[in-house]
Design a protein around this motif. Structure first.
Motif, PDB file in Angstrom:
ATOM      1  N   THR A 188    -110.378 -55.360  18.372  1.00 56.74           N
ATOM      2  CA  THR A 188    -109.475 -55.165  17.299  1.00 56.74           C
ATOM      3  C   THR A 188    -109.564 -54.236  16.361  1.00 56.74           C
ATOM      4  OG1 THR A 188    -108.880 -57.630  17.779  1.00 56.74           O
ATOM      5  CG2 THR A 188    -107.796 -56.357  15.896  1.00 56.74           C
ATOM      6  N   ALA A 189    -110.618 -54.176  15.632  1.00 59.30           N
ATOM      7  CA  ALA A 189    -111.139 -53.223  14.478  1.00 59.30           C
ATOM      8  C   ALA A 189    -111.140 -51.931  14.646  1.00 59.30           C
ATOM      9  CB  ALA A 189    -112.481 -53.745  13.821  1.00 59.30           C
ATOM     10  N   TYR A 190    -111.803 -51.480  15.985  1.00 56.58           N
ATOM     11  CA  TYR A 190    -111.877 -50.128  16.241  1.00 56.58           C
ATOM     12  C   TYR A 190    -110.514 -49.599  16.618  1.00 56.58           C
ATOM     13  CZ  TYR A 190    -116.770 -50.889  15.257  1.00 56.58           C
ATOM     14  OH  TYR A 190    -118.020 -50.930  14.732  1.00 56.58           O
ATOM     15  N   PRO A 191    -109.897 -50.068  17.498  1.00 58.62           N
ATOM     16  CA  PRO A 191    -108.471 -49.443  17.768  1.00 58.62           C
ATOM     17  C   PRO A 191    -107.480 -49.218  16.660  1.00 58.62           C
ATOM     18  CG  PRO A 191    -108.993 -50.847  19.411  1.00 58.62           C
ATOM     19  CD  PRO A 191    -110.041 -51.048  18.592  1.00 58.62           C
ATOM     20  N   VAL A 192    -107.614 -50.444  15.799  1.00 52.46           N
ATOM     21  CA  VAL A 192    -106.913 -50.231  14.341  1.00 52.46           C
ATOM     22  C   VAL A 192    -107.313 -49.133  13.759  1.00 52.46           C
ATOM     23  CG1 VAL A 192    -106.367 -51.508  12.221  1.00 52.46           C
ATOM     24  CG2 VAL A 192    -106.243 -52.532  14.463  1.00 52.46           C
TER      25      VAL A 192
END
Length: 191
Positions: free
Chosen positions: A114-118
């Motif tokens: 979740t964190a890296y694509p966001v």
């Protein structure tokens, strides 16, 4: 980085050109080949095959999360207004942008899928390196989800709260340093 023009002809957010086989993929592929050779030497073909079957199964379990994270990042990039993100998290946002990035990273749920694509989506819609670095460092160090679900029950509330308080300045400092270094390197090498 390439800039694609918007509908009115002005420059829009920077777009990074994806490379299917970059230097990091080459290094990982080399490490995989070396590791496979070592396992084959020690355990033979059956050892390599057992690892491969297990890893394909693991890949099947992880793939839906990776796909969901990438879709989330793409949807965020297309939904967020570029001008507002650039104003709030862009290069001219100053300390406010670092604080917003830090707060967003602290409350962002989920894991790296979740964190890296966001974070990538934020860069695509106008956030600068500093605010995005603050977000990722905050997600890593402060992340309330992990703190509440794992750290507090195991380490206790007192430890968790002190660790969070002590960690609070780190994302802001990392973001400020990232912003400073990126601007200097970009200017020096005319990137």
């Amino acid at each position: 980085m390439k800039t694609e023009p918007s509908e009115n002809g002005e420059g829009a957010s920077p777009r990074r050109k994806g490379k299917p086989f970059g230097w990091s993929t080459f290094i990982i592929a080399a490490l995989v080949a070396i590791s496979a050779a070592l396992v084959w030497r020690r355990d033979g073909f059956d050892g390599v095959w057992a690892i491969l079957v297990h890893d394909v199964s693991l890949f099947g379990e992880i793939m839906p999360r990776v796909l969901a994270g990438c879709l989330l990042g793409g949807l965020i990039a297309s939904v967020l207004p570029h001008d507002k993100v650039s104003k709030s998290l862009g290069p001219e946002s100053g300390l406010k942008g670092l604080l917003i990035g830090t707060a967003f990273g602290a409350i962002l749920p989920g894991g790296p899928f979740t964190a890296y694509p966001v974070a990538s989506a934020l860069l695509a819609v106008g956030a600068d390196f500093g605010a995005t670095i603050a977000m990722v460092v905050s997600w890593t160090l402060i992340g309330y989800g992990r703190a509440v679900a794992w750290e507090m029950p195991i380490m206790g509330a007192d430890f968790t709260l002190w660790r969070i308080v002590i960690s609070l300045p780190m994302p802001i400092l990392a973001g400020a340093l990232g912003r400073f270094v990126y601007v200097r390197v970009r200017h020096r090498f005319k990137l």
